[in-house]
Design a protein around this motif. Structure first.
Motif, short mmCIF file in Angstrom:
data_model
loop_
_atom_site.label_atom_id
_atom_site.label_comp_id
_atom_site.label_asym_id
_atom_site.label_seq_id
_atom_site.Cartn_x
_atom_site.Cartn_y
_atom_site.Cartn_z
N SER A 13 0.83 -1.21 0.00
CA SER A 13 0.00 0.00 0.00
C SER A 13 0.86 1.25 0.00
CB SER A 13 -0.93 0.01 1.22
OG SER A 13 -1.84 -1.07 1.15
N LEU A 14 0.25 2.37 -0.38
CA LEU A 14 0.95 3.65 -0.38
C LEU A 14 1.08 4.19 1.04
CD1 LEU A 14 -0.69 5.43 -3.45
CD2 LEU A 14 1.50 4.24 -3.36
N LYS A 15 2.13 4.96 1.27
CA LYS A 15 2.33 5.57 2.58
C LYS A 15 1.34 6.70 2.84
CE LYS A 15 7.21 4.69 3.55
NZ LYS A 15 8.52 5.31 3.80
N GLN A 16 0.92 7.38 1.77
CA GLN A 16 0.07 8.55 1.92
C GLN A 16 -0.94 8.59 0.79
OE1 GLN A 16 3.63 10.21 1.43
NE2 GLN A 16 3.46 10.49 -0.78
N GLN A 17 -1.95 9.41 0.96
CA GLN A 17 -2.93 9.63 -0.10
C GLN A 17 -2.26 10.39 -1.23
OE1 GLN A 17 -6.06 8.47 0.11
NE2 GLN A 17 -6.79 9.27 -1.84
N PRO A 18 -2.23 9.84 -2.44
CA PRO A 18 -1.53 10.53 -3.54
C PRO A 18 -2.41 11.61 -4.18
CG PRO A 18 -2.44 8.47 -4.33
CD PRO A 18 -2.76 8.54 -2.85
N THR A 19 -1.76 12.54 -4.86
CA THR A 19 -2.52 13.50 -5.65
C THR A 19 -2.97 12.87 -6.97
OG1 THR A 19 -0.50 14.42 -6.61
CG2 THR A 19 -1.35 15.48 -4.63
N LEU A 20 -2.21 11.88 -7.47
CA LEU A 20 -2.62 11.16 -8.66
C LEU A 20 -3.93 10.43 -8.40
CD1 LEU A 20 0.08 11.70 -10.09
CD2 LEU A 20 0.20 9.27 -10.62
N GLN A 21 -4.82 10.48 -9.37
CA GLN A 21 -6.09 9.77 -9.30
C GLN A 21 -5.97 8.44 -10.04
OE1 GLN A 21 -8.69 11.04 -7.39
NE2 GLN A 21 -7.01 12.43 -6.85
N PRO A 22 -6.87 7.50 -9.74
CA PRO A 22 -6.80 6.21 -10.44
C PRO A 22 -6.77 6.34 -11.96
CG PRO A 22 -8.29 6.03 -8.59
CD PRO A 22 -7.88 7.47 -8.68
N GLU A 23 -7.54 7.31 -12.50
CA GLU A 23 -7.56 7.48 -13.96
C GLU A 23 -6.20 7.91 -14.51
OE1 GLU A 23 -9.88 11.02 -12.14
OE2 GLU A 23 -9.76 8.84 -11.87
N ASP A 24 -5.34 8.50 -13.65
CA ASP A 24 -4.00 8.88 -14.08
C ASP A 24 -3.09 7.67 -14.27
OD1 ASP A 24 -4.67 11.63 -13.93
OD2 ASP A 24 -4.28 11.62 -11.77
N ILE A 25 -3.45 6.56 -13.64
CA ILE A 25 -2.64 5.35 -13.73
C ILE A 25 -2.89 4.62 -15.05
CG2 ILE A 25 -2.13 3.13 -12.61
CD1 ILE A 25 -1.30 5.62 -11.00
N GLU A 74 -7.33 1.05 1.23
CA GLU A 74 -5.90 1.30 1.10
C GLU A 74 -5.53 1.28 -0.38
OE1 GLU A 74 -3.75 -1.58 3.31
OE2 GLU A 74 -4.64 -1.02 5.23
N ILE A 75 -5.03 2.38 -0.88
CA ILE A 75 -4.55 2.41 -2.26
C ILE A 75 -3.18 1.72 -2.31
CG2 ILE A 75 -3.88 3.87 -4.20
CD1 ILE A 75 -5.74 6.01 -3.06
N GLY A 76 -3.02 0.83 -3.26
CA GLY A 76 -1.75 0.14 -3.36
C GLY A 76 -1.61 -0.62 -4.66
N LEU A 77 -0.50 -1.30 -4.80
CA LEU A 77 -0.23 -2.10 -5.99
C LEU A 77 -0.36 -3.58 -5.62
CD1 LEU A 77 0.53 -1.38 -8.92
CD2 LEU A 77 2.89 -2.02 -8.35
N PRO A 112 7.71 10.17 -8.45
CA PRO A 112 8.52 9.90 -7.26
C PRO A 112 8.15 10.66 -6.01
CG PRO A 112 9.78 11.08 -8.94
CD PRO A 112 8.50 10.66 -9.57
N SER A 113 7.56 11.84 -6.13
CA SER A 113 7.20 12.59 -4.94
C SER A 113 5.78 12.30 -4.46
CB SER A 113 7.34 14.10 -5.20
OG SER A 113 6.44 14.50 -6.23
N ASP A 114 5.04 11.53 -5.26
CA ASP A 114 3.63 11.30 -4.97
C ASP A 114 3.32 9.83 -4.69
OD1 ASP A 114 1.00 12.30 -4.68
OD2 ASP A 114 0.48 11.63 -6.68
N ILE A 115 3.87 8.94 -5.49
CA ILE A 115 3.66 7.50 -5.31
C ILE A 115 4.83 6.96 -4.49
CG2 ILE A 115 3.48 5.26 -6.47
CD1 ILE A 115 1.06 6.92 -6.98
N VAL A 116 4.56 6.67 -3.22
CA VAL A 116 5.58 6.16 -2.30
C VAL A 116 4.97 4.99 -1.53
CG1 VAL A 116 7.14 6.68 -0.39
CG2 VAL A 116 6.57 8.47 -2.06
N PHE A 117 5.53 3.82 -1.69
CA PHE A 117 4.97 2.63 -1.06
C PHE A 117 5.54 2.39 0.32
CE2 PHE A 117 4.16 1.82 -5.54
CZ PHE A 117 2.84 1.41 -5.51
#
Length: 198
Positions: A13-25, A74-77, A112-117
């Motif tokens: 899971s990500l450490k924090q809520q990202p600014t990227l939205q799912p549609e950005d992935i 939890e947002i994650g990969l 790198p500044s937004d997606i941090v696992f």
């Protein structure tokens, strides 16, 4: 229990809520297909973000599915190996963790500044209801194998708990390292070293 499940999943899971939205992935995964950015035969991308608490954006591959997952709040990969798992549970865990880490690092490189696992905690799902029912007895039977394998991979003691008490739910475990800071590169290095020593 050492039976290899039909499908095995690992989620960081990500450490924090990202600014990227799912549609950005979605365009990132589409580009990965074009550029062969991660190992495997990549086939298609499916958008499930309309499903509450669902798989989000899924990259379909021949041997696995890779989801930018929104489940459990939890947002994650979430990497799910669908076939061609090694013959032992230990080797299967090492393979799936390794592939999940590689994909997570690739996604971190996109933002790198937004997606941090958070590599200190990992969810492991045994997607095989015949051999891995979500019951306390099954949990006790697999905990030793997981504890030994994950302690070696993470280089620290691991606390393992069942994620869901409902026997109708999938058998999934939350595994948390005692180490405060866990680095993806160090995890991959230990995985590589363990494979070379076999």
């Amino acid at each position: 229990m050492t039976t290899v499940p039909k499908r095995l999943g690992v989620k960081f899971s990500l450490k924090q809520q990202p600014t990227l939205q799912p549609e950005d992935i979605l365009p990132i995964f589409q580009r990965w297909i074009q550029e062969h950015a991660i190992e495997g035969m990549l086939i298609d991308v499916i958008d499930y973000k309309h499903m509450p608490d669902g798989p989000g954006i899924v990259l379909i591959a021949d041997e696995f599915d890779l989801a930018y997952d929104l489940a459990d709040g939890e947002i994650g990969l979430y990497y799910i190996r669908k076939r061609n798992l090694p013959e032992s549970l230990d080797d299967s865990l090492r393979l799936v963790i390794s592939r999940t880490l590689a994909a997570a690092r690739a996604l971190e490189a996109e933002a790198p500044s937004d997606i941090v696992f958070d590599y200190r905690s990992v969810k492991i799902s045994f997607l095989d209801r015949i051999h891995y029912r979500n019951e306390p007895e099954i949990f006790e039977a697999v905990r030793r194998t997981l504890s030994e394998t994950l302690s070696e991979v993470f280089g620290a003691d691991i606390v393992i708990t069942r994620m869901y008490d409902d026997p109708r739910a999938i058998f999934a475990l939350r595994c948390i390292s005692d180490c405060a800071n866990v680095d993806a590169d160090a995890l991959l290095a230990r995985l590589d070293a363990s494979r070379q020593s076999v």
